[in-house]
Write a protein that holds these residues in place. Structure first.
Motif, short mmCIF file in Angstrom:
data_model
loop_
_atom_site.label_atom_id
_atom_site.label_comp_id
_atom_site.label_asym_id
_atom_site.label_seq_id
_atom_site.Cartn_x
_atom_site.Cartn_y
_atom_site.Cartn_z
N ASP A 1 0.84 -1.07 0.02
CA ASP A 1 -0.10 -0.08 -0.07
C ASP A 1 0.90 1.20 -0.12
O ASP A 1 0.43 2.21 -0.70
CB ASP A 1 -1.00 0.08 1.07
CG ASP A 1 -2.05 -1.14 1.25
OD1 ASP A 1 -2.20 -1.61 0.26
OD2 ASP A 1 -2.61 -1.43 2.17
N ALA A 2 2.05 1.39 0.61
CA ALA A 2 2.71 2.36 0.88
C ALA A 2 3.60 2.61 -0.60
O ALA A 2 3.59 3.67 -0.92
CB ALA A 2 4.13 2.23 1.89
N ILE A 3 3.88 1.67 -1.27
CA ILE A 3 4.40 1.81 -2.65
C ILE A 3 3.55 2.28 -3.48
O ILE A 3 3.89 3.17 -4.31
CB ILE A 3 5.18 0.44 -3.09
CG1 ILE A 3 6.34 0.04 -2.15
CG2 ILE A 3 5.46 0.50 -4.61
CD1 ILE A 3 6.85 -1.61 -2.59
N ARG A 4 2.38 1.85 -3.56
CA ARG A 4 1.30 2.39 -4.39
C ARG A 4 1.11 3.92 -4.16
O ARG A 4 0.93 4.71 -4.97
CB ARG A 4 0.17 1.43 -4.51
CG ARG A 4 0.08 0.23 -5.01
CD ARG A 4 -1.37 -0.82 -4.88
NE ARG A 4 -2.28 0.09 -5.87
CZ ARG A 4 -2.20 -0.18 -7.12
NH1 ARG A 4 -1.55 -1.08 -7.65
NH2 ARG A 4 -3.21 0.54 -8.01
N HIS A 5 1.01 4.15 -2.77
CA HIS A 5 0.78 5.61 -2.28
C HIS A 5 1.69 6.59 -3.03
O HIS A 5 1.28 7.60 -3.41
CB HIS A 5 0.67 5.51 -0.77
CG HIS A 5 0.70 7.02 -0.43
ND1 HIS A 5 -0.41 7.64 0.00
CD2 HIS A 5 1.59 7.82 0.02
CE1 HIS A 5 -0.17 9.05 0.56
NE2 HIS A 5 1.17 9.08 0.72
N VAL A 6 2.99 6.16 -2.87
CA VAL A 6 4.08 6.96 -3.51
C VAL A 6 4.06 6.76 -5.03
O VAL A 6 4.19 7.98 -5.80
CB VAL A 6 5.48 6.35 -3.02
CG1 VAL A 6 6.64 7.05 -3.48
CG2 VAL A 6 5.61 6.44 -1.36
N LEU A 7 4.07 5.53 -5.56
CA LEU A 7 4.45 5.55 -7.00
C LEU A 7 3.34 6.08 -7.93
O LEU A 7 3.35 6.61 -8.90
CB LEU A 7 4.90 3.81 -7.51
CG LEU A 7 5.35 4.10 -8.73
CD1 LEU A 7 6.75 4.59 -8.85
CD2 LEU A 7 5.67 2.24 -8.92
N LEU A 8 2.00 5.88 -7.42
CA LEU A 8 1.16 6.25 -8.31
C LEU A 8 0.42 7.67 -8.02
O LEU A 8 -0.83 7.95 -8.23
CB LEU A 8 -0.28 5.45 -8.07
CG LEU A 8 0.29 3.75 -8.59
CD1 LEU A 8 -0.96 2.80 -8.39
CD2 LEU A 8 0.99 3.74 -10.02
N ALA A 9 1.07 8.21 -6.94
CA ALA A 9 0.67 9.75 -6.66
C ALA A 9 0.63 10.43 -8.01
O ALA A 9 1.29 10.33 -8.99
CB ALA A 9 1.61 10.34 -5.53
N PRO A 10 0.06 11.64 -8.07
CA PRO A 10 -0.31 12.39 -9.27
C PRO A 10 0.83 13.36 -9.43
O PRO A 10 0.82 14.44 -9.20
CB PRO A 10 -1.62 13.25 -8.76
CG PRO A 10 -1.68 13.14 -7.20
CD PRO A 10 -1.22 12.05 -6.97
N GLY A 11 1.89 12.90 -10.26
CA GLY A 11 2.77 13.58 -10.57
C GLY A 11 2.98 14.14 -11.97
O GLY A 11 1.87 13.60 -12.75
N LYS A 12 3.90 14.78 -12.29
CA LYS A 12 3.88 15.44 -13.74
C LYS A 12 4.41 14.25 -14.54
O LYS A 12 4.34 14.26 -15.95
CB LYS A 12 4.83 16.65 -13.94
CG LYS A 12 4.31 17.87 -13.21
CD LYS A 12 5.07 19.07 -13.46
CE LYS A 12 6.01 19.32 -12.73
NZ LYS A 12 5.84 19.21 -11.01
N ARG A 13 5.44 13.29 -13.96
CA ARG A 13 5.98 12.20 -14.68
C ARG A 13 6.97 12.85 -15.70
O ARG A 13 7.11 12.30 -17.00
CB ARG A 13 4.94 11.38 -15.54
CG ARG A 13 4.01 10.62 -14.50
CD ARG A 13 4.50 9.57 -13.64
NE ARG A 13 3.22 9.02 -13.09
CZ ARG A 13 3.22 9.08 -11.63
NH1 ARG A 13 3.89 9.63 -10.88
NH2 ARG A 13 2.16 8.35 -11.20
N LEU A 14 7.73 13.71 -15.07
CA LEU A 14 8.70 14.59 -16.28
C LEU A 14 9.94 13.41 -16.57
O LEU A 14 10.26 13.35 -17.63
CB LEU A 14 9.22 15.51 -15.48
CG LEU A 14 8.57 16.90 -15.36
CD1 LEU A 14 9.37 17.84 -14.67
CD2 LEU A 14 8.38 17.37 -16.72
#
Length: 322
Positions: free
Chosen positions: A55-68
């Motif tokens: 759950d922690a990995i998903r929280h971090v990796l799938l957070a709404p970032g720009k994906r630069l």
């Protein structure tokens, strides 16, 4: 910084910052639509998954970032005549390394941040021990994905590129020097000439931030089988782009809002941290960032229309307000 100001019309950049923002946001939207489902698919649960860590990995990796960083990988592949599918694992691996670095940077023993990408940081959403292990897992997972997904002929080289960018002489070393300057582990720089302070900052950020940008571009070129000429152009782009990004990030910490930036702002000044605006001032920092953006666009423009997204990104990165 955005709004109705004009952007230097160089190497294909539109004059209107609003138009530029719309174009880049659309392009980044395509990247997110491609990368986010790929990232999510890599995180499927298995019988051996530890629920809290998962759950922690998903929280971090799938957070709404720009994906630069994934964008740089995918657009570099396109600029070298390759496909996004061929570069998908490289794009995912770069984002995993970036996500791990954010988790560890946000820890109380490091930058002690509560907000990242508009949501609670990992140690706030879970706890500090879980955050540390989440970062550890993401770092290892990045190399697993890269080794499995890249062609066998270049997988070893790709892992070396990413390891060097993430390691002791680059990302980690740059972070260590950044902490050293902030916490007084080195000689006081108060009376050091501005030129030496700037050189010091550039050394930090070329490693802490720029190295992973450059690796993202190099991985895209490797995935596409890029030529030496193409890889050289991408390397020159990455060097200028990385510093332009950092200066723009420093300016956002001074001028941006927490809502638009998605993280706490004003913290650099609170800590007396050396930044480009604190040394050069806001206007000279902005001019330097624009010059670097022009340099990046010039370096990549020789690759023609396939590099259009990279050219626009360089100009956008110094005109954005988020």
């Amino acid at each position: 910084m955005a709004g109705c100001q004009t952007v230097d019309n160089f190497a294909g950049a539109p004059e209107d910052a609003v138009a530029l923002d719309a174009q880049v946001q659309e392009s980044l939207g395509h990247v997110r639509s491609f990368v986010d489902p790929f990232l999510s698919a890599t995180l499927s649960k298995s019988s051996r998954s530890v629920p809290r860590l998962h759950d922690a990995i998903r929280h971090v990796l799938l957070a709404p970032g720009k994906r630069l960083r994934p964008a740089l990988t995918l657009w570099a592949a396109s600029a070298c005549g390759g496909t996004w599918d061929s570069a998908a694992s490289a794009a995912a691996a770069v984002e995993m390394i970036h996500a791990y670095s954010l988790v560890h940077d946000d820890l109380p023993s490091m930058d002690d941040d509560d907000l990242r990408r508009g949501q609670p940081t990992c140690h706030r959403a879970f706890d500090e021990a879980t955050a540390i292990l989440c970062g550890d897992a993401l770092q290892a997972f990045a190399f697993e994905i890269l080794a499995k997904g890249m062609p066998k002929t270049v997988a070893g080289n790709a892992c070396e590129v990413l390891a060097q960018a993430a390691g002791r002489d680059a990302l980690v070393g740059g972070q260590m020097d950044d902490l050293a300057a902030e916490r007084g582990w080195i000689e006081d720089m108060t009376d050091v000439p501005a030129s030496e302070k700037i050189a010091w900052l550039e050394r930090i950020h070329t490693r802490k931030t720029g190295a992973l940008f450059s690796a993202a571009l190099e991985l895209g070129a490797l995935a596409a089988g890029g030529s030496e000429e193409q890889r050289s152009a991408l390397a020159a782009y990455g060097q200028s782009f990385g510093l332009a990004f950092q200066i723009a990030d420093d300016l956002l910490d001074v001028e941006g809002s927490e809502v638009s930036v998605g993280k706490r702002v004003g913290k650099d000044a609170e800590r007396g941290k050396l930044t480009f605006p604190s040394i050069l001032g806001i206007e000279d920092s902005r001019k330097r960032a624009r010059t670097l953006a022009n340099d990046a666009a010039s370096a990549i423009s020789k690759l023609g229309t396939p590099a259009k997204d990279l050219v626009q990104l360089a100009h956008w990165i110094v005109s954005r307000n988020h």
